[in-house]
Scaffold this active site. Structure first.
Site, PDB file in Angstrom:
ATOM      1  N   ARG A  78      74.270  26.632  33.350  1.00  0.00           N
ATOM      2  CA  ARG A  78      74.588  27.872  34.800  1.00  0.00           C
ATOM      3  C   ARG A  78      73.652  27.569  35.932  1.00  0.00           C
ATOM      4  O   ARG A  78      73.375  29.019  36.385  1.00  0.00           O
ATOM      5  CB  ARG A  78      74.442  28.928  33.712  1.00  0.00           C
ATOM      6  CG  ARG A  78      75.893  29.229  32.949  1.00  0.00           C
ATOM      7  CD  ARG A  78      77.030  29.361  33.412  1.00  0.00           C
ATOM      8  NE  ARG A  78      78.497  29.657  32.734  1.00  0.00           N
ATOM      9  CZ  ARG A  78      79.693  28.936  32.758  1.00  0.00           C
ATOM     10  NH1 ARG A  78      79.534  27.870  33.434  1.00  0.00           N
ATOM     11  NH2 ARG A  78      80.253  30.159  31.782  1.00  0.00           N
ATOM     12  N   HIS A 101      79.188  17.585  28.088  1.00  0.00           N
ATOM     13  CA  HIS A 101      80.443  18.407  28.350  1.00  0.00           C
ATOM     14  C   HIS A 101      79.551  19.996  28.256  1.00  0.00           C
ATOM     15  O   HIS A 101      80.510  20.253  27.162  1.00  0.00           O
ATOM     16  CB  HIS A 101      81.812  18.986  27.953  1.00  0.00           C
ATOM     17  CG  HIS A 101      82.665  19.898  29.161  1.00  0.00           C
ATOM     18  ND1 HIS A 101      83.762  19.037  29.202  1.00  0.00           N
ATOM     19  CD2 HIS A 101      82.204  21.127  29.695  1.00  0.00           C
ATOM     20  CE1 HIS A 101      84.158  20.607  30.101  1.00  0.00           C
ATOM     21  NE2 HIS A 101      83.098  21.648  30.311  1.00  0.00           N
ATOM     22  N   ASN A 124      89.422  28.815  28.618  1.00  0.00           N
ATOM     23  CA  ASN A 124      91.169  27.346  28.911  1.00  0.00           C
ATOM     24  C   ASN A 124      90.247  26.213  28.665  1.00  0.00           C
ATOM     25  O   ASN A 124      88.965  25.711  29.632  1.00  0.00           O
ATOM     26  CB  ASN A 124      90.416  28.165  30.636  1.00  0.00           C
ATOM     27  CG  ASN A 124      91.497  27.402  31.211  1.00  0.00           C
ATOM     28  OD1 ASN A 124      92.788  26.594  30.476  1.00  0.00           O
ATOM     29  ND2 ASN A 124      91.684  27.285  32.829  1.00  0.00           N
ATOM     30  N   ASP A 156      81.894  22.182  25.057  1.00  0.00           N
ATOM     31  CA  ASP A 156      82.455  23.123  26.516  1.00  0.00           C
ATOM     32  C   ASP A 156      81.704  24.003  25.919  1.00  0.00           C
ATOM     33  O   ASP A 156      82.204  25.530  26.863  1.00  0.00           O
ATOM     34  CB  ASP A 156      84.192  22.812  26.912  1.00  0.00           C
ATOM     35  CG  ASP A 156      83.975  23.574  28.214  1.00  0.00           C
ATOM     36  OD1 ASP A 156      83.642  23.801  28.886  1.00  0.00           O
ATOM     37  OD2 ASP A 156      85.477  24.182  28.155  1.00  0.00           O
ATOM     38  N   ASN A 168      79.715  22.912  38.258  1.00  0.00           N
ATOM     39  CA  ASN A 168      80.132  24.250  38.465  1.00  0.00           C
ATOM     40  C   ASN A 168      79.077  25.659  38.541  1.00  0.00           C
ATOM     41  O   ASN A 168      79.877  27.013  38.247  1.00  0.00           O
ATOM     42  CB  ASN A 168      81.886  24.705  38.095  1.00  0.00           C
ATOM     43  CG  ASN A 168      81.744  25.070  36.231  1.00  0.00           C
ATOM     44  OD1 ASN A 168      80.524  24.615  36.143  1.00  0.00           O
ATOM     45  ND2 ASN A 168      82.666  25.613  36.099  1.00  0.00           N
ATOM     46  N   ASP A 227      84.820  19.652  36.410  1.00  0.00           N
ATOM     47  CA  ASP A 227      85.226  21.017  36.132  1.00  0.00           C
ATOM     48  C   ASP A 227      85.618  22.627  35.850  1.00  0.00           C
ATOM     49  O   ASP A 227      84.531  22.278  36.917  1.00  0.00           O
ATOM     50  CB  ASP A 227      84.260  20.322  34.851  1.00  0.00           C
ATOM     51  CG  ASP A 227      84.697  21.539  33.991  1.00  0.00           C
ATOM     52  OD1 ASP A 227      85.792  21.595  33.511  1.00  0.00           O
ATOM     53  OD2 ASP A 227      83.710  21.439  32.424  1.00  0.00           O
ATOM     54  N   HIS A 259      88.349  18.369  27.548  1.00  0.00           N
ATOM     55  CA  HIS A 259      88.973  18.724  26.943  1.00  0.00           C
ATOM     56  C   HIS A 259      90.352  19.511  26.301  1.00  0.00           C
ATOM     57  O   HIS A 259      90.881  20.087  26.988  1.00  0.00           O
ATOM     58  CB  HIS A 259      88.450  20.742  26.858  1.00  0.00           C
ATOM     59  CG  HIS A 259      88.544  20.868  28.354  1.00  0.00           C
ATOM     60  ND1 HIS A 259      89.855  20.291  29.202  1.00  0.00           N
ATOM     61  CD2 HIS A 259      87.672  21.396  29.216  1.00  0.00           C
ATOM     62  CE1 HIS A 259      89.238  21.540  30.037  1.00  0.00           C
ATOM     63  NE2 HIS A 259      87.800  21.377  30.517  1.00  0.00           N
TER      64      HIS A 259
HETATM   65 ZN    ZN Z   1      83.605  23.289  30.771  1.00  0.00          ZN
HETATM   66 ZN    ZN Z   2      87.016  23.090  31.843  1.00  0.00          ZN
END
Ligand code: ZN
Ligand code: ZN
Length: 449
Positions: free
Chosen positions: A81, A77, A296, A323, A111, A169, A249
């Protein structure tokens, strides 16, 4: 027919010949523990020799007495970018940060800007990894087109293009109907679906954990049930469709319980927890540098942190994932409510957990090494091994070395580490990934035979 090997891409390079002399080798998966010379030949673990006996003519020798050698870690995870936000991170800097943290592989989230929705996007990322990646990188594609939650991507085509799995995600999959259909397709085309579990209606405008600290600070909260109710929903859908899900997470006691219940009921579910949720609570948000602790899901209460630790111990939580979420300073050095959510974590994952949880006797070192190492397994990537015949993936660590996070800079392009300025005990000195030397700490000297 056996399933195809999951696609990870790394920069082309020379397989290394190397002797790591006299390290304490700890490989919980292979049941190896003790001092050995690790003889690496042509990028493979050729032999675990008696300490001092492994030297070979002309082969570089790493004097590693007093150091620990682990199977290198795997992070399922990571936010690299790229494409679109290379001012925060890119494949080169992100995988360098991974190598500096002792990781021999990562999976990048989708994402990005734009999100990874098409086969050509996935192929372009693998192409970039071939020239930029210090450690093998896998890429998920989004579950829904544009991460809008309305229409599924062409999952079969994305799998053919090399998507290791699927994830929206950053956002949950709000619609149960879309979730169900995604799992029906996933059963046909393979590739794990990794889930950011959050009910947006319950999270509302929340900026931190809903509890005593948010009440004290007068900040709007994100309740624990925002996460756990969605986990329960998706576990039920996965059970009904006989499909597999991976929960990202975990942060709350109710979430650990939801995963535990699902597992005991036979649901094909795996889960991860981050170093920051394992080491910190929402008390950190009361500090001066609160934005550094905004993410988050949010940091939650001590009972939640304890539940995550127990989840690691009893196997409810399969692996530790960082993350790693780089942001530039302008997005973090603002009032708490305006700051972006997310923290970096690749370079500090092992050291932070070693300092906070192993040093204090909360978790055994072997369990931490295992949980940092097995994050690829839910996605079909076998964990690294130091057993002879395995590809060389080694994290060489000094458990006694103390260092201050950020003092020597970062390999990541972003500085938003959740433990910046903290003194940690335990440092990665060198990482071998996929048979190549991926990282050496600058000050780490070496001998040559
Ligand atoms: Zn993430
Ligand atoms: Zn997330």
């Amino acid at each position: 027919m056996s399933p195809p090997a999951e696609k990870l891409t790394v920069r082309d390079g020379e397989p290394v010949d190397l002797v790591i002399r006299g390290a304490t080798v700890l490989d919980p998966g292979a049941g190896i523990e003790g001092p050995h010379d690790i003889v690496i030949r042509d990028g493979e673990i050729a032999e675990l020799a008696a300490p001092g006996s492994g030297a070979e003519d002309g082969v570089e020798v790493i004097e590693a007495e007093g150091l620990h050698a682990f199977p290198a870690f795997f992070d399922p995870h990571v936010h690299l970018r790229a494409p679109g936000q290379e001012h925060k991170e890119d494949i080169e800097t992100g995988t360098r940060a991974a190598a500096a943290g002792g990781f021999c592989g990562i999976i990048a989230m989708a994402n990005t800007e734009p999100p990874v929705c098409d086969a050509t996007d996935v192929e372009a990322l693998h192409d970039r990894a071939r020239t930029e990646a210090s450690v093998p990188a896998g890429f998920v594609a989004t579950v829904t087109r544009g991460m809008r939650g309305e229409e599924l991507t062409d999952m079969a085509e994305l799998r053919d293009a090399g998507a290791i799995g699927f994830s929206d995600d950053g956002l949950p999959i709000r619609s149960a109907r879309i979730m169900r259909r995604a799992l029906q397709y996933q059963r046909l085309c393979g590739g794990l679906i990794a889930l950011h579990e959050e009910d947006p209606d319950l999270s509302g405008e929340g900026v931190m954990h809903e509890g005593a600290v948010s009440a004290l600070l007068g900040l709007s909260g994100i309740p624990s049930i925002s996460e756990s109710t969605m986990i329960a929903r998706d576990a039920a859908i996965a059970a009904y469709e006989e499909a597999r899900i991976h929960v990202q997470h975990l942060s709350a006691v109710e979430s650990v319980e939801a995963v535990r219940d699902a597992k005991s009921g036979g649901v094909q579910i795996s889960s991860e927890a981050t170093p920051h949720h394992l080491c910190l609570t929402d008390e950190a948000v009361r500090g001066l540098d609160a934005s550094r602790h905004k993410m988050n899901p949010p940091l939650r209460a001590e009972a939640d942190r304890q539940a995550l630790i127990e989840g690691l111990r009893d196997g409810t939580i399969d692996c530790i994932a960082t993350d790693h979420a780089p942001h530039v300073a302008e997005e973090k050095e603002v009032p708490f409510e305006a700051a972006m959510m997310g923290v970096t974590g690749l370079e500090t994952a092992f050291a932070a957990i070693h300092t906070h949880l192993v040093g204090s006797g909360v978790l055994p070192l072997s369990l931490v090494v295992e949980k940092l190492g097995c994050g690829g397994e839910p996605f079909g990537v076998p964990r690294a091994s130091l057993a002879p015949g395995s590809p060389a993936n080694v994290a060489l660590c000094d458990l006694e070395a103390c260092w201050v996070v950020g003092e020597g800079g970062y390999e990541s392009r972003s500085f938003n580490s959740w433990c910046a300025g903290e003194q940690l005990r335990g440092q990665v000195k060198m990482t071998v990934a996929a048979g190549q030397v991926a990282y050496r700490l600058r000050s780490f000297s070496m001998g040559v035979a």
